[in-house]
Design an enzyme around this catalytic site. Sequence first.
Site: not given
Ligand SMILES: CSC[C@H]1O[C@H](OP(=O)(O)O)[C@H](O)[C@@H]1O
Length: 316
Positions: A44-45, A178, A219
């Site tokens: 993710r990320g 997270q 994102d």
């Molecule tokens: C470094 S950008 C990471 C970004 O992604 C996360 O979302 P997710 O955990 O659902 O992939 C979150 O928005 C973070 O800021």
Amino acid sequence: MRTIDWVDGAIELVDQTLLPDKCVTLRIETVGELVDAIRRLAVRGAPALGVAGALGVLLADGEPAQVAEQIAALRAARPTAVNLAWGVDQAAAQLPRGREAVLAAALRVRDDDLAACRAMGERGADLLEGDRLRIMTVCNTGGLAAVERGTALGVVQTLHERGRLAEVLALETRPLLQGARLTTWELARMGAPHRLIADSAGPYLLAKGGVDAVLIGADRIAANGDTANKIGSYALALGAERAGVPFIVVAPETTIDPGTPSGDQIDIEDRGADEIVTIRGVRLAPEGTQALNPAFDVTPHDLITAIVTDKRVIRP
Ligand SMILES: CSC[C@H]1O[C@H](OP(=O)(O)O)[C@H](O)[C@@H]1O
């Protein structure tokens, strides 16, 4: 430690659903396995999704129609982070030139992310003034959200390495936690001082005056600077504006999407009721309780003090 990499003809990635209890590396050999890993946030990320998308093209196999179907499924595995589709496109564009060209393009996406995260860390730390900085952040934006180091938490790591970090206040980041699971794990490994807070405590602590800057990831950044990020970011932006605290987005240039005019056009992923009404399989709300679960929100550009990328600092 690399969150994701290409190893002996397959993708190897840390299964983030098992952290902080266990650090397990998965070996991903098919597009179907990768789509599943993306959908359940094993990987993710935004930057990490870009690398996963690019490397994932190497896993597509079968007749041309089957390859096209697999690539389309990979590209659509999660809608909000522009990096996933961008990464797939970077590698897929090389398919007519053969596998070696696709591999070279995918490894370039990986290597560019490594360089971008280091550059963002330096640029973000240079932007901030002060030697005992107290930083608030939401979700996870460290090396687990990229290949290494990450975006907003990469700035924190650089500040810590320079001896300029007093503390990080990390929002737990409901519903998938997270912050509680991943950001605390990364900060502890860095040896960075930190405390975990409930999401709803963020704006109040900003008002109390205990924070020098809010650093978040992104994102998707629309052409006008509106930024989609983890749910809870908008509330922090409102609190930061009211408290006069700088609100800084840290993201690679690849997260900027000139094709999306403003935040209104960003597709916000809704991940369904289960993540809200249960936690790790334990039901929190009465059976049958309905829920809304937007995984992201949009911070209007006028609430953003600066966007730090690997190439520049963008101000409103
Ligand atoms: C470094 S950008 C990471 C970004 O992604 C996360 O979302 P997710 O955990 O659902 O992939 C979150 O928005 C973070 O800021």
